[in-house]
Design an enzyme around this catalytic site. Structure first.
Site, PDB file in Angstrom:
ATOM      1  N   HIS A   1     -13.539  -2.553  -1.022  1.00  0.00           N
ATOM      2  CA  HIS A   1     -12.603  -1.005  -0.855  1.00  0.00           C
ATOM      3  C   HIS A   1     -13.442   0.031   0.011  1.00  0.00           C
ATOM      4  O   HIS A   1     -13.663   0.913  -1.351  1.00  0.00           O
ATOM      5  CB  HIS A   1     -11.727  -0.778  -2.317  1.00  0.00           C
ATOM      6  CG  HIS A   1     -10.267  -0.170  -1.665  1.00  0.00           C
ATOM      7  ND1 HIS A   1     -10.143  -0.135  -0.839  1.00  0.00           N
ATOM      8  CD2 HIS A   1      -9.120   0.306  -2.295  1.00  0.00           C
ATOM      9  CE1 HIS A   1      -9.150   1.047  -0.395  1.00  0.00           C
ATOM     10  NE2 HIS A   1      -7.887   0.904  -1.313  1.00  0.00           N
TER      11      HIS A   1
ATOM     12  N   ASP B   1      -9.385   0.850 -13.245  1.00  0.00           N
ATOM     13  CA  ASP B   1      -8.674   0.673 -12.107  1.00  0.00           C
ATOM     14  C   ASP B   1      -7.795  -0.077 -13.195  1.00  0.00           C
ATOM     15  O   ASP B   1      -8.147  -1.142 -13.959  1.00  0.00           O
ATOM     16  CB  ASP B   1      -9.233   0.095 -10.928  1.00  0.00           C
ATOM     17  CG  ASP B   1      -8.859  -0.710 -10.122  1.00  0.00           C
ATOM     18  OD1 ASP B   1      -7.613  -0.011  -9.710  1.00  0.00           O
ATOM     19  OD2 ASP B   1      -9.321  -1.662  -8.768  1.00  0.00           O
TER      20      ASP B   1
ATOM     21  N   ARG C   1      -6.004  -4.297   5.896  1.00  0.00           N
ATOM     22  CA  ARG C   1      -5.623  -4.566   4.696  1.00  0.00           C
ATOM     23  C   ARG C   1      -6.090  -6.495   4.226  1.00  0.00           C
ATOM     24  O   ARG C   1      -4.725  -6.326   4.357  1.00  0.00           O
ATOM     25  CB  ARG C   1      -4.789  -4.044   3.348  1.00  0.00           C
ATOM     26  CG  ARG C   1      -4.829  -4.631   2.395  1.00  0.00           C
ATOM     27  CD  ARG C   1      -3.970  -2.929   1.575  1.00  0.00           C
ATOM     28  NE  ARG C   1      -4.980  -2.052   1.123  1.00  0.00           N
ATOM     29  CZ  ARG C   1      -4.578  -1.219  -0.108  1.00  0.00           C
ATOM     30  NH1 ARG C   1      -3.507  -1.610  -0.522  1.00  0.00           N
ATOM     31  NH2 ARG C   1      -5.488  -0.593  -0.038  1.00  0.00           N
TER      32      ARG C   1
ATOM     33  N   ARG D   1      -8.662  10.299   0.431  1.00  0.00           N
ATOM     34  CA  ARG D   1      -8.975   9.439   1.464  1.00  0.00           C
ATOM     35  C   ARG D   1      -8.923   9.915   2.244  1.00  0.00           C
ATOM     36  O   ARG D   1      -9.161   9.567   3.515  1.00  0.00           O
ATOM     37  CB  ARG D   1      -7.765   8.296   1.102  1.00  0.00           C
ATOM     38  CG  ARG D   1      -8.204   7.519  -1.088  1.00  0.00           C
ATOM     39  CD  ARG D   1      -8.917   6.767  -0.172  1.00  0.00           C
ATOM     40  NE  ARG D   1      -8.619   6.091   0.808  1.00  0.00           N
ATOM     41  CZ  ARG D   1      -8.406   4.522   0.671  1.00  0.00           C
ATOM     42  NH1 ARG D   1      -7.497   4.703  -0.777  1.00  0.00           N
ATOM     43  NH2 ARG D   1      -7.199   4.005   1.426  1.00  0.00           N
TER      44      ARG D   1
ATOM     45  N   CYS E   1      -8.990   4.752  -8.570  1.00  0.00           N
ATOM     46  CA  CYS E   1      -8.810   4.936  -7.210  1.00  0.00           C
ATOM     47  C   CYS E   1      -6.690   4.520  -6.918  1.00  0.00           C
ATOM     48  O   CYS E   1      -6.404   5.084  -6.022  1.00  0.00           O
ATOM     49  CB  CYS E   1      -8.588   3.417  -6.978  1.00  0.00           C
ATOM     50  SG  CYS E   1      -8.057   1.485  -7.571  1.00  0.00           S
TER      51      CYS E   1
ATOM     52  N   THR F   1      -3.152   3.894   1.308  1.00  0.00           N
ATOM     53  CA  THR F   1      -3.941   3.576   2.569  1.00  0.00           C
ATOM     54  C   THR F   1      -2.878   3.557   3.763  1.00  0.00           C
ATOM     55  O   THR F   1      -3.495   4.167   4.725  1.00  0.00           O
ATOM     56  CB  THR F   1      -4.599   2.128   2.241  1.00  0.00           C
ATOM     57  OG1 THR F   1      -5.170   2.039   1.569  1.00  0.00           O
ATOM     58  CG2 THR F   1      -5.120   1.286   3.890  1.00  0.00           C
TER      59      THR F   1
ATOM     60  N   SER G   1       0.989  -0.921  -0.422  1.00  0.00           N
ATOM     61  CA  SER G   1      -0.190  -0.045   0.480  1.00  0.00           C
ATOM     62  C   SER G   1       0.268   1.795  -0.191  1.00  0.00           C
ATOM     63  O   SER G   1       1.786   1.257   0.587  1.00  0.00           O
ATOM     64  CB  SER G   1      -0.707  -0.082   1.305  1.00  0.00           C
ATOM     65  OG  SER G   1      -1.760   1.376   1.239  1.00  0.00           O
TER      66      SER G   1
HETATM   67  N1  NVA Z   1      -7.655  -3.648  -7.549  1.00  0.00           N
HETATM   68  C1  NVA Z   1      -6.859  -3.207  -6.637  1.00  0.00           C
HETATM   69  C2  NVA Z   1      -7.682  -1.570  -5.770  1.00  0.00           C
HETATM   70  C3  NVA Z   1      -6.266  -1.110  -5.919  1.00  0.00           C
HETATM   71  C4  NVA Z   1      -6.451  -0.254  -4.707  1.00  0.00           C
HETATM   72  C5  NVA Z   1      -6.588  -3.662  -5.943  1.00  0.00           C
HETATM   73  O1  NVA Z   1      -6.661  -4.461  -5.118  1.00  0.00           O
HETATM   74  O2  NVA Z   1      -5.467  -4.100  -6.192  1.00  0.00           O
HETATM   75  N1   CP Z   2      -5.341   3.320  -4.075  1.00  0.00           N
HETATM   76  C1   CP Z   2      -5.314   2.317  -2.802  1.00  0.00           C
HETATM   77  O1   CP Z   2      -5.724   2.132  -1.921  1.00  0.00           O
HETATM   78  O2   CP Z   2      -3.572   2.602  -2.463  1.00  0.00           O
HETATM   79  P1   CP Z   2      -2.527   1.535  -1.733  1.00  0.00           P
HETATM   80  O3   CP Z   2      -2.941   0.522  -2.552  1.00  0.00           O
HETATM   81  O4   CP Z   2      -1.468   2.270  -2.446  1.00  0.00           O
HETATM   82  O5   CP Z   2      -3.397   2.019  -0.537  1.00  0.00           O
END
Ligand code: NVA
Ligand code: CP
Length: 305
Positions: free
Chosen positions: A130, A222, A103, A290, A262, A55, A52
């Site tokens: 999410h 996405d 997460r 966010r 996102c 987040t 991440s």
């Molecule tokens: N769909 C993506 C969103 C990342 C913020 C994932 O789960 O990797």
């Molecule tokens: N959009 C989002 O959740 O980004 P990260 O995966 O970098 O936290």
């Protein structure tokens, strides 16, 4: 307000609007560098089973700026469901901390975490959804368009965790949601049925991106391969041919639309550099919001809103 924030549908429409109102306040106070510490003396345990940027940084910075302290627990630290059972981690962290953010891969682990925790649990993304992201996105749309209902959102790409949260928002606020996903990558049937059963929003699913974007206020995409699916990236690139958001697809809306993602983006695949950098791209406003929306969610769960 519920005990935890695991899905957007955990909130009523009024509670969603109250979070947005509070987020506007927390954003203004953050920008003014107000010395406001409602979370003084509190700690947030953040469990990350996946990578991440946004987040981690937004939760950690947000909790700190509200006067508290956040702990980062990475994939090598806890080993949720592997080194230790979820229900044990839930009770241990609840003895030390005022709140848990997680997460995780498996959504059922998040549900178990919330079931056994004695402090509020916030969803920082699972394979299923999410919710913090889509709350921040809807707040951003409200800032940009000065309305939060009947907005026409065209989502182009994989029927993934992001889509499930859009569908759950559509079960609470009236939206026009046009989803364009290749065959085999359509959204979760149960979540689609739940959103349609709420009877609030107009929801369509097609395999034609041009059809979905017609008249759209927002074009959203996405990555084609989410975290945990990166070994499928090549096959997915073939399946998603024709689903790239290009300037031509943005023009096909027939109006002055905004582009949203996102992030992280895989530039050149689901979106071109030109669209990412265009004046109509609001991806960094989404990222910024966010933190403010999550701050509002955490303050509300902790009874400080
Ligand atoms: N769909 C993506 C969103 C990342 C913020 C994932 O789960 O990797
Ligand atoms: N959009 C989002 O959740 O980004 P990260 O995966 O970098 O936290």
């Amino acid at each position: 307000m519920p005990d935890h924030f695991l899905h957007i549908t955990d909130l009523t429409a009024d509670e969603i609007r109250a979070v947005f109102d509070l987020a506007a306040t927390t954003k203004a106070r953050f920008r003014a560098r107000d010395d406001w510490r409602p979370l003084q003396g509190m700690t947030l345990a953040m469990i990350f089973a996946k990578p991440s940027a946004r987040t981690r940084v937004s939760f950690e910075t947000g909790f700190h700026r509200l006067g508290g302290h956040a702990l980062y627990l990475g994939p090598g630290d806890i080993g949720i469901g592997q080194r230790e059972a979820v229900q044990d981690i839930a009770r241990v962290l609840s003895r030390y901390n005022d709140m848990i953010m997680a997460r995780l891969f498996d959504h059922s682990h998040l549900l178990a975490l919330a079931e056994h925790a004695t402090v509020p649990v916030v969803n920082g993304l699972t394979d299923y959804n999410h919710p913090c992201q889509i709350m921040a996105d809807m707040f951003t749309i409200g800032e940009q368009l000065a309305r939060r209902s009947e907005v026409h959102i065209a989502y182009i790409g994989d029927g993934n965790n992001i889509v499930n949260s859009w569908l759950r928002l559509a079960a609470r606020l009236p939206l026009r949601l046009a989803l364009a996903c290749p065959e085999g990558y359509r959204p979760d049937a149960e979540t689609l049925a739940l959103a349609r059963a709420a009877g609030l929003s107009e929801i369509s699913v097609t395999a034609d991106p041009k059809e979905a974007v017609q008249g759209a206020d927002i074009v959203y995409t996405d990555v084609w391969a989410s975290m945990g699916q990166k070994d499928e990236a090549e096959a997915r690139r073939r399946a998603f041919a024709g689903f790239t958001v290009t300037p031509e697809l943005m023009a096909a809306t027939g109006r002055e639309s905004l582009f949203m993602h996102c992030l992280p983006a895989e530039r050149g695949f689901e979106v071109t550099d030109e669209v990412m950098e265009a004046p109509y791209s609001i991806v960094f406003d989404q990222a910024e919001n966010r933190m403010h929306v999550q701050n509002a969610i955490m303050l509300t769960l902790l009874g400080k809103g």
